[in-house]
Design an enzyme around this catalytic site. Structure first.
Site, PDB file in Angstrom:
ATOM      1  N   VAL A   1      -6.168   4.530  -5.690  1.00 17.63           N
ATOM      2  CA  VAL A   1      -5.016   4.987  -4.909  1.00 17.63           C
ATOM      3  C   VAL A   1      -5.187   6.461  -4.508  1.00 17.63           C
ATOM      4  O   VAL A   1      -4.738   6.880  -3.432  1.00 17.63           O
ATOM      5  CB  VAL A   1      -3.692   4.702  -5.671  1.00 17.63           C
ATOM      6  CG1 VAL A   1      -3.514   5.596  -6.871  1.00 17.63           C
ATOM      7  CG2 VAL A   1      -2.497   4.814  -4.742  1.00 17.63           C
ATOM      8  N   ASP A   2      -5.850   7.223  -5.350  1.00 16.84           N
ATOM      9  CA  ASP A   2      -6.124   8.639  -5.079  1.00 16.84           C
ATOM     10  C   ASP A   2      -6.946   8.767  -3.781  1.00 16.84           C
ATOM     11  O   ASP A   2      -6.588   9.535  -2.860  1.00 16.84           O
ATOM     12  CB  ASP A   2      -6.905   9.205  -6.280  1.00 16.84           C
ATOM     13  CG  ASP A   2      -6.991  10.713  -6.301  1.00 16.84           C
ATOM     14  OD1 ASP A   2      -6.333  11.362  -5.472  1.00 16.84           O
ATOM     15  OD2 ASP A   2      -7.722  11.248  -7.170  1.00 16.84           O
TER      16      ASP A   2
ATOM     17  N   ASP B   1       0.870  -1.176   0.000  1.00 20.09           N
ATOM     18  CA  ASP B   1       0.000   0.000   0.000  1.00 20.09           C
ATOM     19  C   ASP B   1       0.912   1.232   0.000  1.00 20.09           C
ATOM     20  O   ASP B   1       1.707   1.420   0.933  1.00 20.09           O
ATOM     21  CB  ASP B   1      -0.855  -0.065   1.281  1.00 20.09           C
ATOM     22  CG  ASP B   1      -1.752   1.140   1.464  1.00 20.09           C
ATOM     23  OD1 ASP B   1      -1.594   2.138   0.731  1.00 20.09           O
ATOM     24  OD2 ASP B   1      -2.607   1.092   2.360  1.00 20.09           O
ATOM     25  N   ILE B   2       0.794   2.050  -1.008  1.00 19.42           N
ATOM     26  CA  ILE B   2       1.728   3.181  -1.171  1.00 19.42           C
ATOM     27  C   ILE B   2       1.600   4.202  -0.031  1.00 19.42           C
ATOM     28  O   ILE B   2       2.560   4.924   0.270  1.00 19.42           O
ATOM     29  CB  ILE B   2       1.552   3.835  -2.559  1.00 19.42           C
ATOM     30  CG1 ILE B   2       2.832   4.580  -2.957  1.00 19.42           C
ATOM     31  CG2 ILE B   2       0.333   4.739  -2.617  1.00 19.42           C
ATOM     32  CD1 ILE B   2       2.940   4.916  -4.425  1.00 19.42           C
TER      33      ILE B   2
ATOM     34  N   SER C   1      -2.705   4.394 -14.034  1.00 21.49           N
ATOM     35  CA  SER C   1      -3.703   4.109 -15.083  1.00 21.49           C
ATOM     36  C   SER C   1      -4.166   2.655 -15.181  1.00 21.49           C
ATOM     37  O   SER C   1      -5.035   2.348 -15.997  1.00 21.49           O
ATOM     38  CB  SER C   1      -3.216   4.554 -16.477  1.00 21.49           C
ATOM     39  OG  SER C   1      -3.387   5.932 -16.674  1.00 21.49           O
TER      40      SER C   1
ATOM     41  N   GLY D   1      -5.800   0.834 -13.037  1.00 20.91           N
ATOM     42  CA  GLY D   1      -6.995   0.490 -12.258  1.00 20.91           C
ATOM     43  C   GLY D   1      -8.237   0.988 -12.982  1.00 20.91           C
ATOM     44  O   GLY D   1      -8.589   0.491 -14.057  1.00 20.91           O
ATOM     45  N   ILE D   2      -8.843   2.003 -12.424  1.00 17.28           N
ATOM     46  CA  ILE D   2     -10.081   2.572 -12.968  1.00 17.28           C
ATOM     47  C   ILE D   2      -9.899   3.017 -14.430  1.00 17.28           C
ATOM     48  O   ILE D   2     -10.825   2.937 -15.232  1.00 17.28           O
ATOM     49  CB  ILE D   2     -10.544   3.744 -12.059  1.00 17.28           C
ATOM     50  CG1 ILE D   2     -10.969   3.174 -10.698  1.00 17.28           C
ATOM     51  CG2 ILE D   2     -11.690   4.529 -12.684  1.00 17.28           C
ATOM     52  CD1 ILE D   2     -11.013   4.175  -9.558  1.00 17.28           C
ATOM     53  N   TYR D   3      -8.718   3.463 -14.799  1.00 13.44           N
ATOM     54  CA  TYR D   3      -8.472   3.958 -16.165  1.00 13.44           C
ATOM     55  C   TYR D   3      -8.164   2.849 -17.168  1.00 13.44           C
ATOM     56  O   TYR D   3      -7.983   3.118 -18.359  1.00 13.44           O
ATOM     57  CB  TYR D   3      -7.369   5.025 -16.156  1.00 13.44           C
ATOM     58  CG  TYR D   3      -7.840   6.384 -15.681  1.00 13.44           C
ATOM     59  CD1 TYR D   3      -9.175   6.617 -15.343  1.00 13.44           C
ATOM     60  CD2 TYR D   3      -6.949   7.460 -15.576  1.00 13.44           C
ATOM     61  CE1 TYR D   3      -9.603   7.867 -14.903  1.00 13.44           C
ATOM     62  CE2 TYR D   3      -7.373   8.712 -15.141  1.00 13.44           C
ATOM     63  CZ  TYR D   3      -8.698   8.916 -14.807  1.00 13.44           C
ATOM     64  OH  TYR D   3      -9.115  10.160 -14.391  1.00 13.44           O
TER      65      TYR D   3
END
Ligand code: AR6
Length: 171
Positions: free
Chosen positions: A32-33, A9-10, A120, A122-124
């Site tokens: 992550v955002d 986990d960053i 990019s 994940g969701i992208y």
């Protein structure tokens, strides 16, 4: 420059800078955002708002910096990855720009250790193999007097394997 691939986990990483896979609003989101803003607290969003008011939205491939609030790093570098399919043949170039611009900003700040998520992927929905290849290539090519270590922090096993493989292939 040393390059490491880890699974984790960053938001837990102790680095001078961690990179956020943001969106052009800079005002937070999921993935992550969301994790970075949740763990870092409201200070990061406050600084993002100041940047928004100053320069407007952040274009795809560009990067901006804030402090890291409650996170164990000094800075968060927010970059906007491409949404796969939105940019067609320009997608790869835009993802390269995310890495280049984040590294450039980190170098200018005197950062020694920087951690990247798999921008990019994940969701992208950017294809993971191609994203891994671009990420490793851009880091390998980058010349810096200040950056000593780049950590790719993978959230899932699939990405961990891809990034490790791409790193091996790049030697
Ligand atoms: N630490 C490390 N990696 C993570 C973490 C974490 N805590 N959480 C997720 N990942 P994504 P994108 C991985 O979707 O595809 C947001 O809503 C995740 O498994 O976070 O660039 C933004 O606001 C994946 O491998 O970012 C934008 O709207 C990688 O981080 C949009 O998502 C990136 O997945 C950006 O989409």
């Amino acid at each position: 420059m040393k390059i490491e691939v880890i699974k984790g986990d960053i938001t837990k990483i102790h680095a001078d800078a961690i990179v956020n896979a943001a969106n052009s609003s800079l005002l937070g989101g999921g993935g992550v955002d969301g994790a970075i803003h949740r763990a870092g607290g409201p200070k990061i969003l406050e600084e993002c708002r100041v940047i928004r008011n100053r320069q407007g939205k952040c274009s795809t491939g560009e990067a901006v910096v804030t402090t890291a609030g409650n996170l164990p790093s000094k800075y968060v570098i927010h970059t906007v990855g491409p949404v796969w399919n939105d940019h067609k043949e320009k997608s790869s170039e835009l993802l390269s720009n995310c890495y280049k611009n984040s590294l450039k900003l980190a170098g200018d700040l005197g950062v020694k250790v920087i951690a990247f998520p798999n921008i990019s992927t994940g969701i992208y929905k950017f294809p993971k193999e191609l994203a891994g290849e671009i990420a490793v290539n851009e880091v390998r090519k980058f010349q810096s007097d200040s950056i000593e270590k780049v950590i790719f922090v993978c959230f899932d096993e699939e990405n961990e394997e891809i990034y490790k493989k791409k790193l091996k292939e790049s030697f």
